[in-house]
Scaffold this motif. Sequence first.
Motif, PDB file in Angstrom:
ATOM      1  N   VAL A   1      -4.926  14.888 -32.965  1.00 64.99           N
ATOM      2  CA  VAL A   1      -4.544  15.308 -34.309  1.00 64.99           C
ATOM      3  C   VAL A   1      -4.823  14.152 -35.268  1.00 64.99           C
ATOM      4  O   VAL A   1      -4.945  13.006 -34.856  1.00 64.99           O
ATOM      5  N   ASP A   2      -4.932  14.461 -36.550  1.00 66.76           N
ATOM      6  CA  ASP A   2      -5.141  13.430 -37.564  1.00 66.76           C
ATOM      7  C   ASP A   2      -3.796  12.850 -37.977  1.00 66.76           C
ATOM      8  O   ASP A   2      -2.886  13.584 -38.351  1.00 66.76           O
TER       9      ASP A   2
ATOM     10  N   VAL B   1       1.073  14.015 -39.897  1.00 67.60           N
ATOM     11  CA  VAL B   1       0.237  14.514 -38.806  1.00 67.60           C
ATOM     12  C   VAL B   1      -0.365  15.820 -39.283  1.00 67.60           C
ATOM     13  O   VAL B   1       0.366  16.755 -39.621  1.00 67.60           O
ATOM     14  N   ASN B   2      -1.689  15.845 -39.351  1.00 65.37           N
ATOM     15  CA  ASN B   2      -2.402  17.007 -39.899  1.00 65.37           C
ATOM     16  C   ASN B   2      -1.829  17.432 -41.244  1.00 65.37           C
ATOM     17  O   ASN B   2      -1.680  18.608 -41.535  1.00 65.37           O
TER      18      ASN B   2
END
Length: 94
Positions: A15-16, A54-55
Amino acid sequence: MANDLNLDKILDVNVDVSVEVGRTRMSIRDIKALNQGAIIELDRAAGTPLDVLVNGTLVARGEVVVVKEKFGIMLTEVVGQYLSLIHISEPTRP
């Protein structure tokens, strides 16, 4: 059991993760006038914890640290709903 949540299948999904220092709104005219050395004032006071996303979703807050000459973030708070997810994903101990 149907109520057991098995996260093993998604634990290795990437995840980003990003850290947000602050935000501001500017007109296109002001953005166009920016040049090297310009300062953009943000909505967050110095010393305020940074947001960890996160995302794009807020999951924690923390403080900037330096680790081996790179920036890092030390978490000072985990947002409620994500704290429970962390505990769900931990293996149960006998």
